[in-house]
Design an enzyme around this catalytic site. Sequence first.
Site, PDB file in Angstrom:
ATOM      1  N   GLU A  82      -5.634  24.414   0.206  1.00 26.21           N
ATOM      2  CA  GLU A  82      -6.770  25.178   0.412  1.00 26.21           C
ATOM      3  C   GLU A  82      -6.985  26.355  -0.435  1.00 26.21           C
ATOM      4  O   GLU A  82      -7.556  27.359  -0.452  1.00 26.21           O
ATOM      5  CB  GLU A  82      -6.795  25.857   1.871  1.00 26.21           C
ATOM      6  CG  GLU A  82      -5.473  26.789   2.179  1.00 26.21           C
ATOM      7  CD  GLU A  82      -5.473  27.313   3.546  1.00 26.21           C
ATOM      8  OE1 GLU A  82      -5.185  26.613   4.205  1.00 26.21           O
ATOM      9  OE2 GLU A  82      -6.132  28.235   3.855  1.00 26.21           O
ATOM     10  N   CYS A 114      -3.896  23.962   6.662  1.00 30.34           N
ATOM     11  CA  CYS A 114      -2.505  23.786   6.474  1.00 30.34           C
ATOM     12  C   CYS A 114      -1.889  22.362   6.580  1.00 30.34           C
ATOM     13  O   CYS A 114      -0.629  22.183   6.381  1.00 30.34           O
ATOM     14  CB  CYS A 114      -1.505  24.766   7.398  1.00 30.34           C
ATOM     15  SG  CYS A 114      -1.712  26.520   6.766  1.00 30.34           S
ATOM     16  N   HIS A 237       5.592  23.169  11.154  1.00 33.01           N
ATOM     17  CA  HIS A 237       4.731  24.000  10.303  1.00 33.01           C
ATOM     18  C   HIS A 237       5.218  25.360  10.462  1.00 33.01           C
ATOM     19  O   HIS A 237       5.668  25.646  11.590  1.00 33.01           O
ATOM     20  CB  HIS A 237       3.392  23.934  10.755  1.00 33.01           C
ATOM     21  CG  HIS A 237       2.593  24.766   9.681  1.00 33.01           C
ATOM     22  ND1 HIS A 237       2.577  24.835   8.722  1.00 33.01           N
ATOM     23  CD2 HIS A 237       1.509  25.846  10.436  1.00 33.01           C
ATOM     24  CE1 HIS A 237       1.723  25.923   8.010  1.00 33.01           C
ATOM     25  NE2 HIS A 237       1.187  26.484   9.144  1.00 33.01           N
TER      26      HIS A 237
END
Lengths: 349, 135
Positions: A82, A114, A237
């Site tokens: 991103e 993400c 994550h």
Amino acid sequence: MKPTREVGLVGYGAYVPRFRIPATEIARVWDGIEDNGVPIESKSVPGPDEDVATMSIEAAQNALLRAGIAPTDVGAVWVGTESKPYAVKPTSTIVAEALGIGPFTQAADWEFACKAGSEALQAAFGMVGSGMLSYAMALGMDTAQGRPGDALEYTAGAGGAALIVGLAEESLAVLEASTSYVTDTPDFFRRQHQHYPQHGHRFTGKPAYFHHVLNASQNLLDELGQTPADYEYVVFHQPNVKFPLKATRALGFSRDQVMTGLLSNRIGNTYAGAALIGLTAVLDEAKPGDKVFVCTFGSGAGSDAFSFVMTDMIEERRTRARSTQMYVERNTTIDYATYGRYRKKFVMN
Amino acid sequence: MSMDLPRHWRLKQARYRLEGSHCEDCGHTFFPSRLICPECRSENVVAHQFGGRGRVYSYSTVYNPPAGYDEYVPYTVALVQLDEGPLVTAQLTDVDPEDVEIDMPVEMVTRRLRQYGEDGLIVYGYKFRPAWEAA
């Protein structure tokens, strides 16, 4: 989900820039006190000549070294990020050209906050699994943005990983199955032409990160008929340290299973790179036969979960390139002023 | 502002991955790439990718940079003697100027060289950093 041909990871590589800023230094500047319960110890900061293209090139070089294949055999270079250097112009063609991949190759930049890198990884498994390609490279890499003084500034780091997908018989880790789970959830976003993202504060937790991570993970465990006890390692994550540890407990995994791949305390949240670089740290340690569970998360929102089994090939392949921990340990501490200069936080005109 | 797009595009193999050339007749390698061997005048010359390792032959630190390089100041420019022989002029990176030494082992990395403003071309190319294994 599982492709018709057995597939896995034939190579992997990581990259983290050398600069670190302690979270206490950010707290000193914006809160006036260093000990205000900061979410991590330090975060990685890209140097002034680094961006997602240069960082991807080095991670991909490490992945190619481990795979031991000719660059021209790679049929896809997909960069999930991103923080593209150009709004319009692919980062992936720069990476491919620098590595000698192509010109007969697919190349594209992927975007899903993400989980852009793991979305590309799912597609790589599909393309190799269908027989369209022999090898495909998926990268998750970011130089994350955080508004000065915002909660995100403490954790928005830089780094990521490259993974090369190939057939199972050449793999250092074989894919058992994967799953994806997405909903429209506006927990975090950045509008066109804006430097910094907006986020929903506490809304980023339960309805966003935890809803997607827990559902994707449980779905994959159920599909495979597995329990957390069947795995040696788990990677989530990692926007901070608290969230992945809470997900670990909620799903029934243990702290021992998650700590090897939990790097956010040292390098911050590397966004599209976060779970994938955690996976590379596990691949540096795991033994043949070990099982590895990975679940990513991207705002907007969704999760990809993967189950891998390590093969005998990992022992020799991991020695062919620099370990993830070598990049984590490389550490030049900078103050807020230097960080502000490198990250172009000062408005000059 | 002219961004010299064709020039930067022509140089991409040399800049991104240190691609020079090799004379198939006399065995010399050279950088940058040549169409005719400067040693034996042969035209039997092919592309050659250098390994990217070498040593600092000489260096100087830049405090007053040309346009486009302001954000890296202070930075060190070095003559790097590649293991294969050629001398290459390049910026050093991932090292503070006071830590640079003659004969220091270095390795090539691909980094941003400059940009033509916030809306212009970003130029990527080789720089060198201290070799990790030797550190």
